[in-house]
Design an enzyme around this catalytic site. Structure first.
Site, PDB file in Angstrom:
ATOM      1  N   GLU A 131       2.892 -23.879 -58.843  1.00 32.37           N
ATOM      2  CA  GLU A 131       1.495 -23.799 -58.376  1.00 32.37           C
ATOM      3  C   GLU A 131       1.416 -23.807 -56.853  1.00 32.37           C
ATOM      4  O   GLU A 131       0.337 -23.653 -56.281  1.00 32.37           O
ATOM      5  CB  GLU A 131       0.674 -24.976 -58.919  1.00 32.37           C
TER       6      GLU A 131
ATOM      7  N   ARG B 132      13.849  -5.902 -37.701  1.00 29.32           N
ATOM      8  CA  ARG B 132      13.973  -4.499 -37.281  1.00 29.32           C
ATOM      9  C   ARG B 132      13.271  -4.234 -35.948  1.00 29.32           C
ATOM     10  O   ARG B 132      13.471  -3.190 -35.334  1.00 29.32           O
ATOM     11  CB  ARG B 132      13.545  -3.537 -38.383  1.00 29.32           C
TER      12      ARG B 132
ATOM     13  N   PRO C 225      -0.013 -17.146 -50.516  1.00 33.71           N
ATOM     14  CA  PRO C 225      -1.034 -16.094 -50.615  1.00 33.71           C
ATOM     15  C   PRO C 225      -2.311 -16.463 -49.860  1.00 33.71           C
ATOM     16  O   PRO C 225      -3.168 -15.618 -49.641  1.00 33.71           O
ATOM     17  CB  PRO C 225      -1.291 -15.980 -52.127  1.00 33.71           C
TER      18      PRO C 225
ATOM     19  N   ASP D 265       7.159   4.614 -35.758  1.00 37.30           N
ATOM     20  CA  ASP D 265       6.725   4.157 -37.077  1.00 37.30           C
ATOM     21  C   ASP D 265       5.221   3.932 -37.132  1.00 37.30           C
ATOM     22  O   ASP D 265       4.578   3.702 -36.110  1.00 37.30           O
ATOM     23  CB  ASP D 265       7.403   2.823 -37.430  1.00 37.30           C
TER      24      ASP D 265
HETATM   25  N1  SAM Z   1      -1.445 -21.425 -56.775  1.00 31.04           N
HETATM   26  C1  SAM Z   1      -1.191 -20.625 -55.612  1.00 31.04           C
HETATM   27  C2  SAM Z   1      -2.456 -19.903 -55.203  1.00 31.04           C
HETATM   28  O1  SAM Z   1      -3.174 -19.445 -56.089  1.00 31.04           O
HETATM   29  O2  SAM Z   1      -2.718 -19.756 -53.991  1.00 31.04           O
HETATM   30  C3  SAM Z   1      -0.123 -19.582 -55.887  1.00 31.04           C
HETATM   31  C4  SAM Z   1       1.241 -20.140 -55.992  1.00 31.04           C
HETATM   32  S1  SAM Z   1       2.460 -18.894 -56.209  1.00 31.04           S
HETATM   33  C5  SAM Z   1       2.498 -18.711 -57.959  1.00 31.04           C
HETATM   34  C6  SAM Z   1       3.966 -19.701 -55.865  1.00 31.04           C
HETATM   35  C7  SAM Z   1       4.521 -19.452 -54.474  1.00 31.04           C
HETATM   36  O3  SAM Z   1       4.779 -18.078 -54.295  1.00 31.04           O
HETATM   37  C8  SAM Z   1       3.618 -19.825 -53.318  1.00 31.04           C
HETATM   38  O4  SAM Z   1       3.711 -21.207 -53.015  1.00 31.04           O
HETATM   39  C9  SAM Z   1       4.153 -18.956 -52.192  1.00 31.04           C
HETATM   40  O5  SAM Z   1       5.260 -19.559 -51.552  1.00 31.04           O
HETATM   41  C10 SAM Z   1       4.633 -17.718 -52.932  1.00 31.04           C
HETATM   42  N2  SAM Z   1       3.700 -16.578 -52.866  1.00 31.04           N
HETATM   43  C11 SAM Z   1       3.038 -16.024 -53.894  1.00 31.04           C
HETATM   44  N3  SAM Z   1       2.292 -14.994 -53.513  1.00 31.04           N
HETATM   45  C12 SAM Z   1       2.480 -14.867 -52.185  1.00 31.04           C
HETATM   46  C13 SAM Z   1       1.971 -13.973 -51.196  1.00 31.04           C
HETATM   47  N4  SAM Z   1       1.112 -13.006 -51.480  1.00 31.04           N
HETATM   48  N5  SAM Z   1       2.398 -14.119 -49.925  1.00 31.04           N
HETATM   49  C14 SAM Z   1       3.250 -15.116 -49.595  1.00 31.04           C
HETATM   50  N6  SAM Z   1       3.750 -16.000 -50.489  1.00 31.04           N
HETATM   51  C15 SAM Z   1       3.375 -15.880 -51.764  1.00 31.04           C
END
Ligand code: SAM
Length: 258
Positions: free
Chosen positions: A117, A155, A90, A170
């Site tokens: 995490e 795609r 994220p 698109d």
């Molecule tokens: N503690 C992290 C933070 O707050 O930035 C969040 C970890 S999340 C619970 C667990 C995993 O989900 C991340 O390591 C990532 O690979 C994936 N993930 C969660 N949200 C995501 C998003 N919006 N985009 C891409 N990957 C995401």
């Protein structure tokens, strides 16, 4: 192009690989997707992929060693290939059509799906070429984001979509002939199908007129209007014709007089 997905849940991908666009793209040889179980790159009998965070706090963190080993094993299969190594996070830069378009030119892309995490920061700092997010929200794992990234990229590979479902019309598609600086197009125009009237809700007359020039103009104006109302940030980046500009001016002044 080839994707290598590193995950602790390879079975998660069964459904998307057995249906729809990704399945078709693999069957036609446009894309290859290999799943790698992160636990196979551990060296203890419990196949441990995570540990408690240094400094305390809740949750667990993916250990660096299995992730490094997995990427190094993939790299050793074809050392001459230029690997893009992507950590889904994220905290990464946002996945947009322009990012998908850029990735669609890559030969081989490794996707690291985090959980808990997240992943030991040494992975982000020393192993990956890109960190990519699918939006400003947090999911429990990187598997859904990896699936979104693969589908949005595949795609765009030439030949994956037939003419019937071309991506050129698109939302966000860069207009044909635009210069390299143009990274996005407009939102798509509205679409309708039969019946022409449903519960007193009518399809716009122009779409039933058979007048191709009027239909083209109507679609362009609706796409401009939707983009102006919903995503003015995109409008600022799209090349506009004189006709587009004067339509937008008339729209804006009609709005001001309301
Ligand atoms: N503690 C992290 C933070 O707050 O930035 C969040 C970890 S999340 C619970 C667990 C995993 O989900 C991340 O390591 C990532 O690979 C994936 N993930 C969660 N949200 C995501 C998003 N919006 N985009 C891409 N990957 C995401």
């Amino acid at each position: 192009m080839k994707f290598d997905v590193i995950t602790i849940f390879p079975d998660f991908f069964a459904s998307i690989l057995e249906h729809g666009l990704l399945k078709r793209a693999m069957a036609s040889g446009h894309a290859e997707i290999e799943l790698h179980d992160l636990r196979e790159y551990t060296d203890d009998k419990h196949h441990t992929v995570d540990d408690r965070p240094f400094g305390g706090g809740p949750g667990m963190v993916f250990k660096p060693e299995p992730v490094f080993r997995a990427v190094e094993a993939i790299r050793s299969e074809a050392p001459e290939q230029n690997l893009r190594v992507i950590l889904l996070s994220p905290q990464g830069h946002l996945l947009t059509q322009a990012v998908a378009e850029d990735l669609s030119h890559a030969e081989r892309v490794v996707l690291i799906c985090g959980r808990y995490e997240g992943v030991d920061e040494r992975v982000a700092q020393n192993l990956v070429t890109d960190e990519i997010s699918i939006g400003d929200f947090v999911l429990s794992g990187g598997e859904l984001p990896a699936a979104v990234l693969m589908e949005s990229t595949v795609r765009l590979l030439p030949g994956v979509l037939g003419n019937e479902e071309s991506s050129e019309q698109d939302s966000f598609a860069v207009p044909a002939g635009a210069s390299a600086e143009v990274r996005h197009g407009l939102l798509d125009c509205p679409h309708y199908t039969r019946p022409a009237e449903f519960r007193d809700l009518k399809v716009p007359d122009v779409l039933l007129s058979g007048d191709h020039e009027k239909i083209r103009q109507w679609r362009r104006q609706r796409a401009l209007e939707k983009t102006w109302r919903r995503r003015p940030d995109l409008l600022a980046q799209v090349p506009l014709s004189e006709e587009d500009r004067s339509w937008l001016e008339s729209l804006k002044s009609a709005e001001e007089q309301r």
